[in-house]
Enzyme design. Structure first.
Site, mmCIF file in Angstrom:
data_model
loop_
_atom_site.group_PDB
_atom_site.id
_atom_site.type_symbol
_atom_site.label_atom_id
_atom_site.label_comp_id
_atom_site.label_asym_id
_atom_site.label_seq_id
_atom_site.Cartn_x
_atom_site.Cartn_y
_atom_site.Cartn_z
ATOM 1 N N GLY A 1 1.452 -10.334 -48.909
ATOM 2 C CA GLY A 1 0.568 -11.389 -48.426
ATOM 3 C C GLY A 1 -0.504 -10.966 -47.453
ATOM 4 O O GLY A 1 -1.182 -11.805 -46.859
ATOM 5 N N GLU A 2 -0.736 -9.622 -47.289
ATOM 6 C CA GLU A 2 -1.684 -9.174 -46.256
ATOM 7 C C GLU A 2 -3.126 -9.587 -46.542
ATOM 8 O O GLU A 2 -3.930 -9.758 -45.619
ATOM 9 C CB GLU A 2 -1.593 -7.656 -46.072
ATOM 10 C CG GLU A 2 -2.095 -6.818 -47.223
ATOM 11 C CD GLU A 2 -1.055 -6.584 -48.304
ATOM 12 O OE1 GLU A 2 -1.296 -5.730 -49.168
ATOM 13 O OE2 GLU A 2 -0.009 -7.269 -48.284
ATOM 14 N N ALA B 1 -4.226 -12.355 -47.394
ATOM 15 C CA ALA B 1 -4.490 -13.701 -46.894
ATOM 16 C C ALA B 1 -5.091 -13.696 -45.495
ATOM 17 O O ALA B 1 -5.706 -14.677 -45.073
ATOM 18 C CB ALA B 1 -3.199 -14.512 -46.899
ATOM 19 N N ARG C 1 -2.845 -17.386 -54.054
ATOM 20 C CA ARG C 1 -1.745 -16.448 -54.239
ATOM 21 C C ARG C 1 -1.608 -16.109 -55.721
ATOM 22 O O ARG C 1 -1.663 -16.991 -56.582
ATOM 23 C CB ARG C 1 -0.429 -17.049 -53.741
ATOM 24 C CG ARG C 1 -0.405 -17.426 -52.264
ATOM 25 C CD ARG C 1 -0.401 -16.219 -51.361
ATOM 26 N NE ARG C 1 -0.038 -16.584 -49.986
ATOM 27 C CZ ARG C 1 -0.043 -15.749 -48.966
ATOM 28 N NH1 ARG C 1 -0.399 -14.488 -49.143
ATOM 29 N NH2 ARG C 1 0.308 -16.156 -47.758
ATOM 30 N N GLY D 1 -31.819 17.176 -51.440
ATOM 31 C CA GLY D 1 -31.168 18.337 -50.863
ATOM 32 C C GLY D 1 -31.108 19.494 -51.827
ATOM 33 O O GLY D 1 -31.803 19.517 -52.842
ATOM 34 N N PHE E 1 -29.031 20.562 -54.079
ATOM 35 C CA PHE E 1 -28.650 20.369 -55.471
ATOM 36 C C PHE E 1 -29.355 19.192 -56.135
ATOM 37 O O PHE E 1 -29.109 18.917 -57.296
ATOM 38 C CB PHE E 1 -27.134 20.159 -55.577
ATOM 39 C CG PHE E 1 -26.351 21.371 -55.170
ATOM 40 C CD1 PHE E 1 -26.651 22.621 -55.680
ATOM 41 C CD2 PHE E 1 -25.315 21.261 -54.263
ATOM 42 C CE1 PHE E 1 -25.928 23.738 -55.299
ATOM 43 C CE2 PHE E 1 -24.583 22.374 -53.877
ATOM 44 C CZ PHE E 1 -24.895 23.618 -54.401
ATOM 45 N N VAL F 1 -29.979 12.040 -53.542
ATOM 46 C CA VAL F 1 -29.012 10.979 -53.260
ATOM 47 C C VAL F 1 -29.723 9.665 -53.537
ATOM 48 O O VAL F 1 -30.848 9.460 -53.089
ATOM 49 C CB VAL F 1 -28.547 11.021 -51.790
ATOM 50 C CG1 VAL F 1 -27.497 9.954 -51.533
ATOM 51 C CG2 VAL F 1 -28.010 12.395 -51.438
ATOM 52 N N ASP G 1 -19.284 22.674 -40.176
ATOM 53 C CA ASP G 1 -20.743 22.517 -40.104
ATOM 54 C C ASP G 1 -21.102 21.275 -39.294
ATOM 55 O O ASP G 1 -21.906 20.459 -39.714
ATOM 56 C CB ASP G 1 -21.353 22.435 -41.503
ATOM 57 C CG ASP G 1 -22.870 22.666 -41.483
ATOM 58 O OD1 ASP G 1 -23.372 23.264 -40.508
ATOM 59 O OD2 ASP G 1 -23.558 22.245 -42.435
#
Length: 1003
Positions: free
Chosen positions: A634-635, A637, A644, A702, A704, A707, A816
């Site tokens: 029930g966390e 909730a 439920r 970057g 490679f 992003v 790093d």
């Protein structure tokens, strides 16, 4: 969704970044770099108490001479004076050289002048050129092929070896080597011959050799101009011992015949690695043979092994003398030593034997003279150094004994380590003579035991030294038939009772579980010493005070709730205060068999932990599974207004549940922490498929590729997608790093570390889908803020410490650490990103990896390093936060200058930095001896958290997101101001991969 080009981490960068990751596949060096100009911790604290910690013109006060560390420091200063002669390829002209020296001496004052002239605030770093992180090895094939034609076989004569040794010993990179290491390297160098006009190195060409002139003359040419000559005994190419880099000059032969001794970086570092690994293993084995240390943990033994000092003795030389004060333990590594008492020979010590162990505990004179009979090598550790890396040895040994006993106790086994530490801190240690009745029933003791044990008296005790017998009282009349034949009974009786031996306890054992569980139960045993004995006693009053006034049952309940809640992300990173309040808010509710606890379809508002009994989970009429003691349900909730998904009913005659209501939870957890939890749970709930991602824009570029900011179409959740080109990874030989990066990121689960959602792959790219962090880099934030004040620096450094501490607890070295690798989230809290350099540590690492300005000395040198390298970077970051420039190599023009400054430069504080606590912490973090660097002792980060600099800082509120960040980001900040939609991409269905891409099968 199609392919993007990529970068191995979620990062955003400046147009001219000072960044990126690193992974130079080379061996680096060891745990004992040259000591700093900063005083050792104890000395530094002593100087702090004086009138000032800074000398005129920003110079730091120098430590007095005498200690081994200080002697090494003086040697470093002498070496610096010799460098111009030893490394002439770096000389250009006398005038230029003098100008460079002036710049070095006035480096920090010059920065001060710039700051004073600026209107305000002081700027970070000024116009300094910051080196990128070392990533991969440069190609040295051209130089290697040219030199191969000059290689000749030559047996080294004694004079050859002497010349080589002398040159190596004055080389900065080799300054920390012992005699055995110098000897091994001298034997590893090769012989090269040259004719007039032959080129040894070419400016701009990558090289991996370090050279020593055997004979002849060579000229140094920079930009087609001759700037210097190199003569016999001088050396050049020092940077190549650290890593391959472009040659800064052309070296050409002047003499008709000339010769060089040369060693390749890979050979140099592999030689040091092998020697260092072997020495560590040998020393660790020797330490294991010292019975004195047998109660230490493996981690504690490793700390001592790292701190051992090698010492050599000639035949007839005294190692210790009878009557002298002793404070050093010695272990014979090779050779023989004669033991004599009052000029009488007693015995001969051989390899592996040790002496002086009492010197680590007691201030007492040596009981014998020990003299080397032949060339002898010892490893040693002194009491002062041991105290700095481990703490008071006797206290540590006793604490280990008690901690192990508590962890084996039925009562205390479930206590968290912090609670156990408080219990250990509350004991009273007492010594008893032989045949002494230490405790008797109802806590009657001999008068000399003092009134300490009045009231409830002793409830629990540990045997620290010696041995005790524990007797139980039995009714004499009821046991008379058996007592006469029982070897465990005592003939001594008290009234109608007699004693029966029930146990004999030795060092490391404990007694008293039943009296802890029943605080009011009278003590009903008799405890007697069987010889000189030392006990640690835990009284009822101490137990009550340690448990905060709770009885043991309440404490056990609390600990059970704590252990269960910490398993769930929703509770795991609440502050200590939030957690305590939450657990105290739980109430106990009882249900009977068949009674519904929650019903499918209803809106939930409660969270449950099963204290006793069993429940059954039902979907409709179908029985799904059962849950038992300490399971929970029930966390969700507590955070979401959801129906439920199942019915839960009592499945045993009685079910006791710990329950907390949503409205109570929301009173405890609110504001930024609640928002953070809601976002994190939502991110974890989302099932993301690659085809459902839509590219919004590019946010960073970057090594490679790029992003991208992407949006999950079904939920509208936004993420960052790093797109890594497989071809680039293979071309740069980074397969293992990418695979390890994914593995480490997948395991990370900390609020101050970037969260990896999942990974994908197709024919051309690998994809890291992570949470989106929108507040920009810490690098940019500190430039907006100017020089950071105490609270601002505390906030950022403490956040970084918590993130790195989480990694170190899992034995992961980050390697790093720098402001560019830290982003700010929308609330202004930090996120550690970029795990391209991270490594799961097993023993020591030797790879040169990271950004030069932030590298620890032990990474630059060649004898191995551990997690301590990250702790050095804390000091660099704090210096940058509060002082502006970087502490070492801020004005350096090349990497060799940076490395030289890190290894031997002075740590100088600008006049405008007046926070003495901050100065002291920087000195202790930037200590070149990792064994005594703060945070690197057996106490770990506890020493940093408890340092005076953080005395007015609330770590608990930081963890609970209950502090105001120094900078609250306005809007979303990205380095890449790309056009909407990012790059054009082609659809890809994830075609089967070819065999050569098997390395990325986990994506």
């Amino acid at each position: 969704m199609g392919a993007c080009s990529s970068k191995a981490q979620h990062q955003t960068r400046d147009p001219e970044p000072r960044e990126q990751q690193a992974a130079q596949e080379q061996k680096s060096t060891g745990p004992s770099g040259a000591p700093n100009d900063a005083p050792a911790p104890a000395e530094a604290e002593r100087k702090m108490s004086g009138s000032s910690a800074t000398a005129p013109k920003g110079e730091m006060p120098t430590a007095s001479t005498g200690t081994p560390e200080q002697q090494q420091q003086q040697q470093q200063q002498q070496q610096q004076q010799q460098e111009q002669q030893q490394h002439p390829e770096h000389q250009q002209s006398e005038k230029q050289q003098q100008h460079g020296e002036e710049q070095q001496q006035e480096r920090k004052p010059s920065q001060q002048q710039q700051n004073e002239e600026a209107a305000a605030p002081h700027k970070h770093g000024g116009e300094r050129k910051v080196q990128k992180a070392i990533k991969q090895q440069e190609d040295t094939q051209a130089e290697d092929a040219r030199l191969l034609g000059h290689l000749e076989k030559r047996e080294k004569t004694p004079s050859d070896l002497s010349l080589i040794r002398d040159s190596l010993s004055t080389n900065l990179v080799c300054s920390s080597l012992n005699d055995a290491e110098v000897e091994a390297l001298a034997n590893a160098v090769e012989f090269f011959t040259f004719k007039k006009g032959d080129v040894v190195t070419k400016q701009g060409e990558s090289g991996s050799y370090f050279f020593i002139v055997h004979s002849g003359e060579f000229e140094v040419i920079v930009n087609d101009k001759v700037v210097n000559k190199i003569l016999t005994g001088q050396a050049f190419g020092e940077i190549s011992l650290i890593h391959n880099s472009a040659r800064t000059a052309t070296i050409k032969t002047l003499s008709e015949d000339a010769a060089l001794w040369g060693v390749q970086r890979q050979v140099f570092r592999e030689t040091l690695k092998q020697l260092s690994s072997r020495n560590f293993a040998e020393n660790r084995q020797f330490l294991a043979s010292v019975k004195f240390f047998e109660m230490l943990t493996e981690a504690q033994k490793n700390v001592i092994t790292n701190a051992l000092v090698v010492q050599s003795f000639q035949p007839g030389q005294a190692i210790v003398k009878e009557g002298e004060k002793g404070d050093v333990l010695y272990i014979l590594k090779s050779g023989k030593a004669l033991v004599s008492i009052k000029n009488k020979e007693v015995r001969v010590l051989q390899r592996g034997e040790y002496f002086g162990e009492r010197a680590l505990l007691y201030d007492e004179p040596r009981s014998a003279t020990i003299t080397a009979e032949e060339p002898t090598v010892c490893v040693s550790i002194g009491r002062d150094l041991l105290d700095r890396v481990l703490g008071n040895l006797q206290h540590v040994l006793f604490r280990n004994i008690m901690l192990e006993a508590l962890q084996q106790s039925k009562v205390f086994a479930s206590f968290p380590t912090e609670q156990l530490s408080r219990l250990i801190g509350s004991v009273v240690v007492k010594d008893y003579p032989e045949n002494y009745i230490i405790l008797d029933r109802e806590n009657r003791t001999r008068a000399s035991a003092s009134a300490l044990f009045s009231a409830q008296g002793v409830r629990f005790f540990f045997v620290l030294e010696g041995e005790v017998s524990v007797f139980a009282y039995k009714d004499k009349s009821s046991s008379s038939s058996s007592s006469s034949s029982s070897s465990s009974s005592s003939s001594s009786a008290e009234g109608e009772m007699e004693l029966h031996l029930i146990d004999t306890l030795k060092r490391g054992q404990a007694f008293g579980d039943e009296y802890v569980l029943s605080p009011n139960k009278p003590f009903a045993h008799c405890v007697k010493s069987n010889g000189p004995t030392k006990l640690a006693l835990l009284t009822a009053s101490a137990l009550t005070a340690t448990l905060g006034g709770q009885d043991i049952d309440e404490t056990l309940d609390y600990n059970n709730k704590l252990a269960i809640t910490k398993k769930m992300y929703i509770f795991r990173y609440l502050s200590e205060q939030q957690t305590q309040t939450l657990i105290k808010a739980f109430k106990t509710v009882r249900y009977t068999q068949g009674e519904s606890i929650i019903r499918e379809g209803e809106i939930g508002s409660r969270f449950f932990i099963i204290k006793l009994g069993e429940v059954v989970i039902l979907k409709g009429e179908k029985r799904v599974r059962t849950l038992g003691r300490h399971d929970y349900f029930g966390e969700r909730a507590l955070l979401h207004d959801e129906r439920r998904s199942a019915t839960v009913a009592a499945n045993s005659p009685e079910v006791d549940l710990w329950v907390v209501d949503k409205d109570v939870f929301l009173q405890i957890v609110k504001g930024p922490m609640l928002t953070h939890l809601e976002e994190r749970i939502r991110m974890q709930d989302t099932k993301v498929e690659f085809k459902d991602l839509n590219v919004v824009r590019v946010v960073g570029r970057g090594t490679f590729g790029t992003v991208k900011l992407v949006q999950h179409i079904p939920t509208q959740m936004r993420y960052a997608l790093k797109c890594v080109s497989r071809k680039s990874v293979v071309a740069l030989n980074q397969q293992d790093h990418i695979r390890l990066e994914r593995e480490i990121m997948a395991e990370n689960d900390h609020p101050f570390i970037i969260r990896l959602v999942r990974t994908f792959r197709d024919k051309e790219f690998l994809y890291f889908l992570t949470e989106l962090v929108t507040g920009g880099e810490l690098y940019d934030a500190i430039r907006k803020l100017g020089l950071l004040g105490r609270y601002q620096a505390q906030f950022y450094l403490a956040s970084i410490v918590l993130a790195i501490e989480y990694l170190h607890e899992r034995n992961i070295a980050y390697r790093d650490l720098k402001p560019e690798n830290i982003l700010l989230d929308s609330q202004g809290y930090v996120k550690l990103i970029d795990f391209g350099c991270a490594k799961k540590m097993q023993g020591r690492a030797y790879t040169l990896v990271g950004t030069p300005h932030y590298m620890a000395p032990e990474v630059i040198l060649g004898k191995g390093y551990t997690l301590t390298a990250d702790t050095w970077a804390f000091g660099v970051c704090l210096y940058e936060f509060m002082c502006g420039p970087l502490p070492f190599g801020n004005d350096a023009e090349d990497q060799l200058e940076i490395f030289r400054d890190i290894l031997a430069g002075k740590l100088i504080f600008p006049h405008y930095v007046t926070d003495q606590d901050a100065i002291n912490l920087m000195k202790r973090l930037l200590c070149r001896l990792p064994e005594v660097r703060i945070g690197c002792s057996i106490n770990g980060y506890k020493d940093i958290k408890e340092h005076a600099f953080f005395s007015d800082f609330d770590w608990d509120r930081l963890a609970g997101r209950d502090l105001s960040p120094p900078l609250l980001p306005k809007g979303e900040i990205y380095a890449e101001d790309a056009e909407e939609g990012g790059l054009d991409i082609e659809e890809d269905e994830g075609i089967e991969l070819e065999d050569e891409y098997e390395w990325d099968k986990d994506f």
